[in-house]
Motif scaffolding. Structure first.
Motif, PDB file in Angstrom:
ATOM      1  N   PHE A  80      50.657  47.345  50.063  1.00 11.74           N
ATOM      2  CA  PHE A  80      49.435  46.827  49.415  1.00 11.74           C
ATOM      3  C   PHE A  80      49.742  45.949  48.205  1.00 11.74           C
ATOM      4  O   PHE A  80      48.833  45.375  47.619  1.00 11.74           O
ATOM      5  CB  PHE A  80      48.529  47.993  48.991  1.00 11.74           C
ATOM      6  N   ASN A  81      51.020  45.861  47.842  1.00 10.08           N
ATOM      7  CA  ASN A  81      51.374  45.010  46.707  1.00 10.08           C
ATOM      8  C   ASN A  81      51.557  43.575  47.205  1.00 10.08           C
ATOM      9  O   ASN A  81      52.667  43.074  47.356  1.00 10.08           O
ATOM     10  CB  ASN A  81      52.651  45.521  46.039  1.00 10.08           C
ATOM     11  N   ASN A  82      50.420  42.959  47.505  1.00 14.24           N
ATOM     12  CA  ASN A  82      50.444  41.604  48.074  1.00 14.24           C
ATOM     13  C   ASN A  82      49.134  40.897  47.701  1.00 14.24           C
ATOM     14  O   ASN A  82      48.325  41.444  46.925  1.00 14.24           O
ATOM     15  CB  ASN A  82      50.614  41.672  49.605  1.00 14.24           C
ATOM     16  N   ALA A  83      48.931  39.734  48.281  1.00 15.74           N
ATOM     17  CA  ALA A  83      47.752  38.923  47.905  1.00 15.74           C
ATOM     18  C   ALA A  83      46.450  39.678  48.170  1.00 15.74           C
ATOM     19  O   ALA A  83      45.491  39.572  47.389  1.00 15.74           O
ATOM     20  CB  ALA A  83      47.777  37.616  48.688  1.00 15.74           C
ATOM     21  N   MET A  84      46.411  40.454  49.262  1.00 18.82           N
ATOM     22  CA  MET A  84      45.162  41.152  49.593  1.00 18.82           C
ATOM     23  C   MET A  84      44.883  42.291  48.604  1.00 18.82           C
ATOM     24  O   MET A  84      43.751  42.487  48.174  1.00 18.82           O
ATOM     25  CB  MET A  84      45.228  41.669  51.033  1.00 18.82           C
ATOM     26  N   GLY A  85      45.937  43.012  48.244  1.00 16.03           N
ATOM     27  CA  GLY A  85      45.772  44.072  47.243  1.00 16.03           C
ATOM     28  C   GLY A  85      45.320  43.490  45.912  1.00 16.03           C
ATOM     29  O   GLY A  85      44.448  44.045  45.231  1.00 16.03           O
ATOM     30  N   ARG A  86      45.926  42.341  45.563  1.00 18.15           N
ATOM     31  CA  ARG A  86      45.562  41.679  44.301  1.00 18.15           C
ATOM     32  C   ARG A  86      44.095  41.228  44.343  1.00 18.15           C
ATOM     33  O   ARG A  86      43.361  41.360  43.381  1.00 18.15           O
ATOM     34  CB  ARG A  86      46.475  40.467  44.049  1.00 18.15           C
ATOM     35  N   GLN A  87      43.687  40.715  45.515  1.00 22.96           N
ATOM     36  CA  GLN A  87      42.302  40.238  45.642  1.00 22.96           C
ATOM     37  C   GLN A  87      41.298  41.384  45.430  1.00 22.96           C
ATOM     38  O   GLN A  87      40.277  41.213  44.774  1.00 22.96           O
ATOM     39  CB  GLN A  87      42.101  39.616  47.036  1.00 22.96           C
ATOM     40  N   VAL A  88      41.619  42.535  45.998  1.00 21.89           N
ATOM     41  CA  VAL A  88      40.737  43.705  45.844  1.00 21.89           C
ATOM     42  C   VAL A  88      40.548  44.018  44.360  1.00 21.89           C
ATOM     43  O   VAL A  88      39.423  44.177  43.867  1.00 21.89           O
ATOM     44  CB  VAL A  88      41.340  44.935  46.570  1.00 21.89           C
ATOM     45  N   LEU A  89      41.654  44.107  43.634  1.00 17.45           N
ATOM     46  CA  LEU A  89      41.572  44.479  42.219  1.00 17.45           C
ATOM     47  C   LEU A  89      40.966  43.349  41.388  1.00 17.45           C
ATOM     48  O   LEU A  89      40.228  43.600  40.433  1.00 17.45           O
ATOM     49  CB  LEU A  89      42.954  44.859  41.688  1.00 17.45           C
ATOM     50  N   GLN A  90      41.291  42.104  41.772  1.00 18.61           N
ATOM     51  CA  GLN A  90      40.739  40.971  41.008  1.00 18.61           C
ATOM     52  C   GLN A  90      39.220  40.928  41.129  1.00 18.61           C
ATOM     53  O   GLN A  90      38.514  40.702  40.142  1.00 18.61           O
ATOM     54  CB  GLN A  90      41.357  39.656  41.522  1.00 18.61           C
ATOM     55  N   ASN A  91      38.697  41.154  42.356  1.00 21.27           N
ATOM     56  CA  ASN A  91      37.240  41.186  42.553  1.00 21.27           C
ATOM     57  C   ASN A  91      36.602  42.190  41.602  1.00 21.27           C
ATOM     58  O   ASN A  91      35.601  41.913  40.951  1.00 21.27           O
ATOM     59  CB  ASN A  91      36.901  41.597  43.995  1.00 21.27           C
ATOM     60  N   LEU A  92      37.198  43.373  41.563  1.00 21.37           N
ATOM     61  CA  LEU A  92      36.616  44.446  40.735  1.00 21.37           C
ATOM     62  C   LEU A  92      36.710  44.106  39.254  1.00 21.37           C
ATOM     63  O   LEU A  92      35.763  44.313  38.496  1.00 21.37           O
ATOM     64  CB  LEU A  92      37.327  45.779  41.022  1.00 21.37           C
TER      65      LEU A  92
END
Lengths: 318, 459
Positions: free
Chosen positions: B238-250
């Motif tokens: 999960f330490n990738n662009a998709m994981g980052r996107q999830v946290l960035q959205n929040l």
């Protein structure tokens, strides 16, 4: 002065029979047990309770820390669990948080009750009522007290009690438990409020044992309140201060219920994770009872080592 | 008796009593076995607590009716409050060997139960003879409770996540209740409008404590098309662009838009309490979340509707699916296992009885008509019966769930060691929700290291 009688015999009407030429009369074990049957019966109960509920779990914990259970099979794994626990990135975070809490608790939770006790001791009126007021929070179940703080005092909106006060004073408000920086101070404030009553009572008892003449003499010498505290109160309560400091350190290093309730566990960015909470997390969330046992043993060793060192140090000073 | 003799006798009695008491404490009850009268007794957990009067009454009625139909079986019900929804409680009972003969567990609990050595292989027992609808039960759900080709539990409930939203707040914010957000940028816009209503209302609410933060991170990651672990289950992924996107959205919603309310570190009940009080515009959850809002937190059912889980730029790539089932304690006799399966069949897997007794539930105001659980495979006889009964007795506005049902998202199961991983991921979620300066890369890296360490220890 010359000793005229053997120690322990002064004033007694009958002296013990002289020892027989063959040496002290031996009492059989059975006779000794019969003579103290009541005492031994009560002792058995206490020993059994300790054995079942204290010593056995401790021994079992130590054994488990060297074992691994998988699929119902238990195997001996040597120091593997300890190595694994030491590798856990949360391990050092938990110790750092725990020491942080302990140091803050020593500054706040240790000093505040002492000064409150001095204030109460100095009061001339309404002493009894104020003592009851100070002791009241101790009667509140810890979980209830912490929920009060969590939902009422530490509400991060402006409606929270503390934030409302800060706002009224034109001071910046805080996110309290939701701010990684404020987690520890907030937990210490709540913990100090909850537990202060007991410590105040102990300090008060110690303060009341200080002979009044010492204060009178100090006053005659022109000592103000701070000098009286420094030169009379603190030296006279040194032993109780040392004991409570040790108890405070041991108790605060077992920090658990505050993170569990105030921070819903680990808190903001693991800022509330204590060693005791990490044990709980390993055991009950990560299904790693062996790791939890190893961590428990590490904590036991640290606390025992610290306590022994502290007692030795204070004994030397005495 | 002289006084000293009396004292000695009393002391002996005290010692003997203590010894007996301790012995009694350490002796396990063994009354849940086949008894002399030929009756088979089984203990079962998750009996509703006394405060849940109607649910308890329903349970007792079910037990009585089941025993009437099966006079040779005795059901002993056990209830310890939160036992069935509390992972630490469950672990403690498992470790202490105090689970009941037939015991409840999440789909995520299989490995933990197997590790404890408490579960029985029921492969040969779960058949049409013991569970008449067994062939209709979705094979994918049976697979979740299987390991090495052996079945260890019977699935009794399943769910998948979508976007739950408050219709009243949508209307107040000028949003279309029939057109919920379909992408995360749309969720962000809608959340801003809802939060603008004021009164401490959160446009969107999210978990970050008690394992629920990690649970929702997983679902949000699935919506992006990501996965928590690599396919072989050996490394974090999960330490990738998709994981980052999830946290960035929040993080953007929490601190950029200020649309997530001030209270964070929420766990399951906290969010639902706020939602029931009308303080939450949207959150992700399963259809039965609305049931909990009504039955446990005094909310109004008609206020809530559901859409599919949003994706980043279009429909979600996948949504998290989970559920629960019943395990059987190792050491039961074949008769006890069969009796337990019959009880599970009656209470959980028969259209028209137990959890599917919609005729009984309808007047009690327990919602009937929710789109889940979907335990039975599409097109199976049991599914048809269950759907017909559900439709005939619906007491909720099923149109509130129509958008969710009409836009199914691929369901992806929970990762291995899910609860332990969720506990780790809580910190990443709490990081972006409580710290405006949170370093997303650092949060993901720390979580990745911890999960990898955890997986290495497992192997």
């Amino acid at each position: 002065m010359a000793i005229t009688s053997a120690p322990g015999t002064v004033g007694t009407a009958a002296r013990p029979a002289p020892p027989s030429p063959a040496g002290p009369r031996r009492t059989s074990l059975g006779r000794k047990l019969r003579d103290n049957l009541t005492g031994h019966a009560f002792l058995i109960g206490a020993v059994l309770c300790f054995a079942v509920f204290a010593w056995y779990p401790m021994v079992r914990g130590v054994i488990m820390s060297f074992q691994r259970t998988r699929r119902g099979e238990t195997t001996w794994v040597g120091w593997d669990n300890y190595v694994r626990i030491l590798d856990d990135p949360s391990f050092w975070t938990a110790w750092k948080n725990t020491f942080h809490f302990t140091i803050l608790a020593l500054v706040l939770g240790y000093a505040v009750p002492f000064f409150v006790a001095i204030l109460l001791n100095e009061l001339r009126h309404a002493k009894g009522y104020l003592r009851i007021l100070v002791y009241l929070p101790v009667m509140l179940p810890p979980a209830s007290a912490l929920y009060l703080f969590k939902f009422y005092a530490y509400d991060p909106s402006d409606a929270g009690l503390f934030n409302a006060i800060l706002k009224a004073l034109h001071l910046p408000t805080s996110q309290w438990m939701q701010s990684p920086e404020m987690t520890m101070p907030a937990m210490v404030i709540a913990s100090t409020w909850m537990n202060m009553g007991g410590a105040v009572l102990i300090y008060l008892a110690a303060l009341q044992n200080i002979p009044g003449e010492l204060y009178e003499a100090a006053e005659l010498d022109g000592a103000g309140i701070w000098r009286r505290i420094r030169h009379v109160t603190i030296p006279q309560t040194r032993l109780i201060l040392a004991l409570l400091a040790l108890l405070q350190i041991v108790a605060t290093m077992q920090l658990f219920i505050e993170p569990l309730i105030l921070a819903n566990g680990a808190g903001a960015e693991d800022s509330a994770t204590s060693v005791a909470y990490l044990i709980y997390q390993h055991g009950f969330f990560q299904n790693d009872l062996n790791g939890a046992a190893a961590l428990g043993v590490i904590m036991l060793v640290v606390l025992a080592g610290f306590s022994a060192g502290y007692l030795r140090l204070t004994a030397k000073q005495d | 008796m002289s006084v000293p003799q009396y004292r000695k006798a009393a002391a002996l009695a005290l010692a003997a009593g203590l010894g007996l008491a301790l012995t009694a404490c350490s002796t396990k009850s063994d009354d849940a076995t086949d008894d002399a009268s030929g009756k088979v007794t089984i203990t079962v957990d998750c009996q509703p607590v006394g405060a849940q009067k109607e649910l308890l009454q329903n349970w007792n009625e079910d037990v009585a009716e089941f025993q009437r139909q099966n006079p040779d079986i005795v059901i002993k019900s056990v209830s310890v409050g939160e036992q069935c929804n509390n992972p630490p409680d469950f672990t403690a009972r498992l470790a202490g060997g105090t689970v009941t003969d037939v015991f409840y567990g999440y789909m995520t609990d299989l490995q933990q139960v197997l590790d404890s050595g408490q579960a029985m292989d029921i492969t040969g027992y779960a058949t049409k003879d013991t569970i008449p609808t067994w062939d209709s039960v979705d094979p994918a759900l049976k697979e979740v409770f299987s390991d090495g080709g052996k079945l260890y539990a019977v699935p009794v409930k399943n769910y998948s996540m979508g976007l739950v939203y408050n219709k009243v707040l949508f209307q107040q914010a000028g949003l279309d209740v029939n057109n919920p957000p379909k992408t995360w940028p749309e969720v962000r816009e809608a959340a801003k409008k809802i939060a603008a209503i004021g009164n401490g209302i959160a446009g969107y609410a999210e978990y970050s404590a008690g394992n629920t933060g990690g649970w929702h991170f997983t679902s949000l990651l699935y919506s992006q098309g990501g996965q928590v672990l690599t396919p072989d289950g050996k490394k974090a992924d999960f330490n990738n662009a998709m994981g980052r996107q999830v946290l960035q959205n929040l993080k953007d919603m929490r601190y950029g838009d200020n649309s997530m309310g001030s209270r964070q570190l929420l766990q399951w009940g906290d969010l639902l309490t706020n939602a029931a009080a009308g303080k939450v515009g949207m959150f992700i959850g399963a259809p039965d979340t609305t049931q909990a809002i009504v039955s446990q937190f005094q909310g109004k059912f008609q206020d809530w509707a559901m859409g599919p889980l949003p994706g980043q730029d279009g429909p979600a790539k996948a949504t998290l699916g989970g559920g629960e089932g019943y395990f059987f304690k190792k050491g039961l006799s074949p008769e006890q296992v069969k009796a337990g399966l019959k009880w599970i069949a009656y209470q959980k897997l028969t259209p028209g009885t137990g959890q599917f007794d919609y005729v009984r539930a309808k007047p009690q105001n327990y919602p009937v008509g929710l789109p889940q659980p979907l335990l039975f495979a599409a097109g199976s006889d049991a599914q048809k019966q269950e759907l017909d009964l559900r439709k005939a007795n619906a007491n909720v506005d099923t149109t509130n769930f129509a958008i969710f049902e009409a836009n199914p998202v691929a369901i992806k199961g929970e990762p291995r060691n899910a609860q332990a991983i969720y506990a780790v991921l809580d910190a990443a979620m709490s990081g972006v929700l409580t710290n405006p300066d949170a370093d997303i890369d650092a949060l993901l890296k720390t979580a990745e290291d911890k999960v990898n360490q955890l997986l290495a220890a497992e192997s």
